[in-house]
Motif scaffolding. Structure first.
Motif: not given
Length: 285
Positions: A254-258, A260-284
Protein backbone atom coordinates in the motif's frame (compact mmCIF):
# COMPACT_ATOMS: atom_id res chain seq x y z
CA UNK A 1 35.13 21.91 6.10
CA UNK A 2 38.73 22.43 7.15
CA UNK A 3 39.31 18.81 8.07
CA UNK A 4 38.39 17.74 4.52
CA UNK A 5 40.56 20.38 2.85
CA UNK A 6 43.64 19.59 4.90
CA UNK A 7 43.66 23.00 6.56
CA UNK A 8 43.76 23.85 10.22
CA UNK A 9 40.46 23.84 12.07
CA UNK A 10 39.92 27.48 12.99
CA UNK A 11 36.27 27.07 13.98
CA UNK A 12 36.99 27.50 17.69
CA UNK A 13 39.08 30.58 16.99
CA UNK A 14 36.26 32.22 15.06
CA UNK A 15 33.56 30.96 17.43
CA UNK A 16 35.22 30.54 20.84
CA UNK A 17 33.77 27.91 23.18
CA UNK A 18 32.60 28.81 26.67
CA UNK A 19 31.92 27.15 29.99
CA UNK A 20 33.95 25.00 32.37
CA UNK A 21 33.24 21.96 30.18
CA UNK A 22 33.53 22.98 26.53
CA UNK A 23 34.06 21.63 23.03
CA UNK A 24 37.71 20.88 22.16
CA UNK A 25 39.47 21.16 18.80
CA UNK A 26 39.53 17.38 18.53
CA UNK A 27 35.82 17.35 19.22
CA UNK A 28 35.25 19.89 16.46
CA UNK A 29 37.34 17.77 14.09
CA UNK A 30 35.16 14.76 14.87
CA UNK A 31 32.01 16.78 14.25
CA UNK A 32 33.38 17.93 10.87
CA UNK A 33 33.94 14.29 9.97
CA UNK A 34 30.35 13.43 10.92
CA UNK A 35 29.14 16.43 8.92
CA UNK A 36 31.05 15.15 5.87
CA UNK A 37 29.44 11.71 6.16
CA UNK A 38 26.00 13.27 6.40
CA UNK A 39 26.60 15.55 3.42
CA UNK A 40 27.92 12.74 1.21
CA UNK A 41 24.99 10.52 2.23
CA UNK A 42 22.54 13.32 1.51
CA UNK A 43 23.99 13.89 -1.97
CA UNK A 44 23.91 10.16 -2.68
CA UNK A 45 20.28 9.86 -1.60
CA UNK A 46 19.26 12.95 -3.51
CA UNK A 47 20.85 11.46 -6.62
CA UNK A 48 19.10 8.12 -6.08
CA UNK A 49 15.69 9.82 -6.19
CA UNK A 50 16.26 10.42 -9.91
CA UNK A 51 16.80 6.73 -10.67
CA UNK A 52 14.10 5.30 -8.39
CA UNK A 53 10.94 4.14 -10.10
CA UNK A 54 8.02 6.55 -10.17
CA UNK A 55 5.79 6.05 -7.15
CA UNK A 56 8.52 4.30 -5.18
CA UNK A 57 10.42 7.29 -3.80
CA UNK A 58 8.80 7.68 -0.40
CA UNK A 59 11.78 6.29 1.52
CA UNK A 60 14.16 8.40 -0.59
CA UNK A 61 12.23 11.53 0.35
CA UNK A 62 12.06 10.71 4.06
CA UNK A 63 15.76 10.01 4.49
CA UNK A 64 16.87 12.80 2.16
CA UNK A 65 15.22 15.29 4.54
CA UNK A 66 16.69 13.57 7.61
CA UNK A 67 20.18 13.59 6.09
CA UNK A 68 19.91 17.23 5.04
CA UNK A 69 18.84 18.36 8.51
CA UNK A 70 21.58 16.22 10.04
CA UNK A 71 24.13 17.90 7.79
CA UNK A 72 22.96 21.35 8.87
CA UNK A 73 22.89 20.60 12.59
CA UNK A 74 26.27 18.89 12.63
CA UNK A 75 27.73 21.78 10.63
CA UNK A 76 26.47 24.14 13.33
CA UNK A 77 27.94 22.05 16.13
CA UNK A 78 31.28 21.55 14.38
CA UNK A 79 31.44 25.33 13.99
CA UNK A 80 30.79 25.70 17.74
CA UNK A 81 27.46 27.42 17.13
CA UNK A 82 24.04 26.91 18.66
CA UNK A 83 24.99 26.41 22.30
CA UNK A 84 24.14 27.81 25.72
CA UNK A 85 26.28 27.69 28.84
CA UNK A 86 24.26 25.94 31.54
CA UNK A 87 25.13 25.57 35.22
CA UNK A 88 25.53 21.93 36.27
CA UNK A 89 24.21 20.48 39.50
CA UNK A 90 26.00 17.19 38.76
CA UNK A 91 29.64 18.21 38.28
CA UNK A 92 31.86 15.27 37.46
CA UNK A 93 34.36 15.95 34.65
CA UNK A 94 36.99 18.19 36.20
CA UNK A 95 34.32 19.41 38.61
CA UNK A 96 32.83 21.49 35.81
CA UNK A 97 30.42 24.09 37.12
CA UNK A 98 29.07 25.02 33.67
CA UNK A 99 28.71 23.09 30.43
CA UNK A 100 28.12 23.86 26.78
CA UNK A 101 24.70 22.51 25.81
CA UNK A 102 24.15 22.37 22.04
CA UNK A 103 20.51 22.61 21.03
CA UNK A 104 21.07 21.72 17.30
CA UNK A 105 21.51 18.12 18.45
CA UNK A 106 17.89 18.06 19.60
CA UNK A 107 16.72 19.74 16.39
CA UNK A 108 18.36 16.90 14.47
CA UNK A 109 16.55 14.28 16.56
CA UNK A 110 13.25 16.16 16.14
CA UNK A 111 13.46 15.53 12.39
CA UNK A 112 15.41 12.27 12.14
CA UNK A 113 13.39 10.26 14.69
CA UNK A 114 10.03 10.96 12.97
CA UNK A 115 11.58 10.14 9.59
CA UNK A 116 12.71 6.76 10.92
CA UNK A 117 9.34 6.19 12.60
CA UNK A 118 7.41 7.03 9.44
CA UNK A 119 9.59 4.70 7.35
CA UNK A 120 9.08 1.81 9.78
CA UNK A 121 5.36 2.53 9.98
CA UNK A 122 4.90 2.58 6.21
CA UNK A 123 6.83 -0.67 5.88
CA UNK A 124 4.79 -2.45 8.55
CA UNK A 125 1.47 -1.21 7.20
CA UNK A 126 0.18 0.16 10.52
CA UNK A 127 -2.54 2.84 10.36
CA UNK A 128 -1.60 6.49 9.99
CA UNK A 129 -2.99 7.08 13.48
CA UNK A 130 -0.31 4.77 14.88
CA UNK A 131 2.43 6.53 12.91
CA UNK A 132 1.29 9.94 14.16
CA UNK A 133 1.06 8.60 17.72
CA UNK A 134 4.65 7.34 17.47
CA UNK A 135 5.87 10.65 16.05
CA UNK A 136 4.35 12.59 18.94
CA UNK A 137 5.91 10.13 21.39
CA UNK A 138 9.32 10.82 19.85
CA UNK A 139 8.78 14.57 20.11
CA UNK A 140 7.74 14.19 23.76
CA UNK A 141 10.91 12.16 24.37
CA UNK A 142 13.18 14.74 22.72
CA UNK A 143 11.56 17.84 24.21
CA UNK A 144 11.66 16.30 27.69
CA UNK A 145 15.39 15.66 27.33
CA UNK A 146 15.95 19.17 25.97
CA UNK A 147 14.16 20.72 28.95
CA UNK A 148 16.12 18.42 31.25
CA UNK A 149 19.40 19.56 29.71
CA UNK A 150 18.53 23.23 30.35
CA UNK A 151 17.31 22.68 33.92
CA UNK A 152 19.94 23.75 36.46
CA UNK A 153 18.61 21.74 39.43
CA UNK A 154 18.04 18.07 40.14
CA UNK A 155 14.47 18.55 38.92
CA UNK A 156 16.01 17.82 35.53
CA UNK A 157 15.68 14.12 36.32
CA UNK A 158 11.91 14.47 36.42
CA UNK A 159 11.93 15.58 32.80
CA UNK A 160 14.38 12.81 32.03
CA UNK A 161 11.95 10.28 33.52
CA UNK A 162 9.04 11.59 31.43
CA UNK A 163 11.17 11.43 28.29
CA UNK A 164 12.32 7.90 29.06
CA UNK A 165 8.73 6.75 29.56
CA UNK A 166 7.92 8.19 26.13
CA UNK A 167 10.81 6.20 24.67
CA UNK A 168 9.53 3.00 26.29
CA UNK A 169 6.06 3.55 24.84
CA UNK A 170 7.58 4.24 21.43
CA UNK A 171 9.69 1.09 21.52
CA UNK A 172 6.70 -1.03 22.51
CA UNK A 173 4.63 0.46 19.69
CA UNK A 174 7.26 -0.15 17.01
CA UNK A 175 7.84 -3.73 18.15
CA UNK A 176 4.11 -4.47 18.24
CA UNK A 177 3.88 -3.58 14.54
CA UNK A 178 5.47 -6.93 13.71
CA UNK A 179 2.07 -8.61 13.30
CA UNK A 180 1.06 -6.13 10.62
CA UNK A 181 4.40 -6.57 8.85
CA UNK A 182 3.93 -10.35 8.89
CA UNK A 183 0.58 -9.98 7.17
CA UNK A 184 2.30 -8.04 4.37
CA UNK A 185 5.09 -10.59 4.02
CA UNK A 186 7.91 -8.29 5.17
CA UNK A 187 8.21 -9.59 8.71
CA UNK A 188 11.91 -10.50 8.50
CA UNK A 189 12.95 -7.16 7.01
CA UNK A 190 10.80 -5.20 9.46
CA UNK A 191 12.17 -7.17 12.41
CA UNK A 192 15.73 -6.51 11.26
CA UNK A 193 15.19 -2.77 10.76
CA UNK A 194 13.04 -2.14 13.83
CA UNK A 195 15.38 -4.25 15.96
CA UNK A 196 18.34 -2.17 14.80
CA UNK A 197 16.51 1.09 15.50
CA UNK A 198 15.38 0.03 18.96
CA UNK A 199 18.85 -1.23 19.84
CA UNK A 200 20.23 2.22 19.07
CA UNK A 201 17.34 3.99 20.80
CA UNK A 202 18.18 1.96 23.91
CA UNK A 203 21.55 3.74 24.03
CA UNK A 204 20.22 7.30 23.65
CA UNK A 205 18.92 7.58 27.25
CA UNK A 206 22.31 6.29 28.44
CA UNK A 207 24.15 8.79 26.27
CA UNK A 208 22.01 11.67 27.53
CA UNK A 209 22.39 10.61 31.15
CA UNK A 210 26.17 10.64 30.81
CA UNK A 211 26.39 13.93 28.90
CA UNK A 212 23.84 16.76 28.97
CA UNK A 213 21.88 15.12 31.77
CA UNK A 214 24.35 13.92 34.37
CA UNK A 215 27.49 15.71 33.16
CA UNK A 216 29.51 12.56 33.79
CA UNK A 217 31.64 12.84 30.64
CA UNK A 218 32.88 15.89 28.78
CA UNK A 219 31.44 17.65 25.74
CA UNK A 220 33.84 16.04 23.25
CA UNK A 221 33.34 12.43 24.49
CA UNK A 222 29.62 13.12 24.56
CA UNK A 223 29.67 14.19 20.92
CA UNK A 224 31.61 11.07 19.99
CA UNK A 225 28.97 8.92 21.70
CA UNK A 226 26.01 10.76 20.13
CA UNK A 227 27.73 11.05 16.75
CA UNK A 228 28.25 7.29 16.47
CA UNK A 229 24.62 6.67 17.41
CA UNK A 230 23.34 9.22 14.89
CA UNK A 231 25.50 7.82 12.09
CA UNK A 232 24.25 4.30 12.75
CA UNK A 233 20.65 5.46 13.06
CA UNK A 234 20.27 7.68 9.98
CA UNK A 235 22.92 7.23 7.25
CA UNK A 236 23.37 3.49 7.84
CA UNK A 237 19.65 2.83 8.25
CA UNK A 238 18.87 4.91 5.16
CA UNK A 239 21.01 2.77 2.88
CA UNK A 240 19.72 -0.40 4.54
CA UNK A 241 16.16 0.64 3.71
CA UNK A 242 17.00 1.34 0.08
CA UNK A 243 18.94 -1.93 -0.26
CA UNK A 244 16.11 -4.02 1.19
CA UNK A 245 13.40 -2.08 -0.66
CA UNK A 246 14.53 -3.59 -3.96
CA UNK A 247 12.60 -6.77 -3.11
CA UNK A 248 9.45 -5.14 -1.72
CA UNK A 249 6.18 -4.97 -3.63
CA UNK A 250 5.10 -1.37 -3.11
CA UNK A 251 1.59 -2.11 -4.35
CA UNK A 252 1.14 -4.92 -1.85
CA UNK A 253 2.55 -2.69 0.89
CA UNK A 254 0.00 0.00 0.00
CA UNK A 255 2.90 2.33 -0.82
CA UNK A 256 2.08 2.91 -4.48
CA UNK A 257 2.01 6.69 -4.67
CA UNK A 258 0.56 8.01 -7.93
CA UNK A 259 -0.59 11.40 -9.12
CA UNK A 260 -3.95 10.45 -7.61
CA UNK A 261 -2.46 9.84 -4.17
CA UNK A 262 -1.63 6.71 -2.20
CA UNK A 263 -3.44 3.70 -3.68
CA UNK A 264 -3.77 0.01 -2.87
CA UNK A 265 -2.83 -1.16 -6.34
CA UNK A 266 -0.22 0.53 -8.50
CA UNK A 267 -2.06 -0.35 -11.68
CA UNK A 268 -3.08 1.76 -14.63
CA UNK A 269 -4.60 5.13 -13.83
CA UNK A 270 -6.02 6.91 -16.90
CA UNK A 271 -5.88 10.65 -17.16
CA UNK A 272 -8.92 12.53 -16.01
CA UNK A 273 -9.21 13.98 -19.49
CA UNK A 274 -9.75 10.54 -21.06
CA UNK A 275 -12.99 10.45 -23.04
CA UNK A 276 -15.84 8.64 -21.31
CA UNK A 277 -17.11 5.37 -22.87
CA UNK A 278 -19.83 5.74 -25.50
CA UNK A 279 -22.40 4.03 -23.25
CA UNK A 280 -21.79 6.49 -20.45
CA UNK A 281 -22.00 9.39 -22.87
CA UNK A 282 -25.39 8.17 -24.08
CA UNK A 283 -26.70 7.87 -20.53
CA UNK A 284 -25.43 11.35 -19.74
CA UNK A 285 -27.12 12.74 -22.79
Amino acid sequence: MPVLLGRGNAALDVNPPAGSEELSVNGSDWLWAVTAIYVVSFLAFFGLTFVARSGEKIFHYLFTIALLVGSITYFAQASDLGFSVISQVNSSPRFALTRQIFWPKYVNWTVSFPAVITALGLLSGVPWATIIYNIFLSWTWIVSYLVSAFTVSNYKWGFYAFGTVSWLLLSFSTFSAGASAKRLGVSSDHTLLSGWVNLLWLLYPIAFGLTDGGNRIGVTPGFIFAGVLDLLLVPCLSFAFIFLARRWDYGHLNLAFTRYGRVHDAGSYPEKTTAAPAGNAAVTA
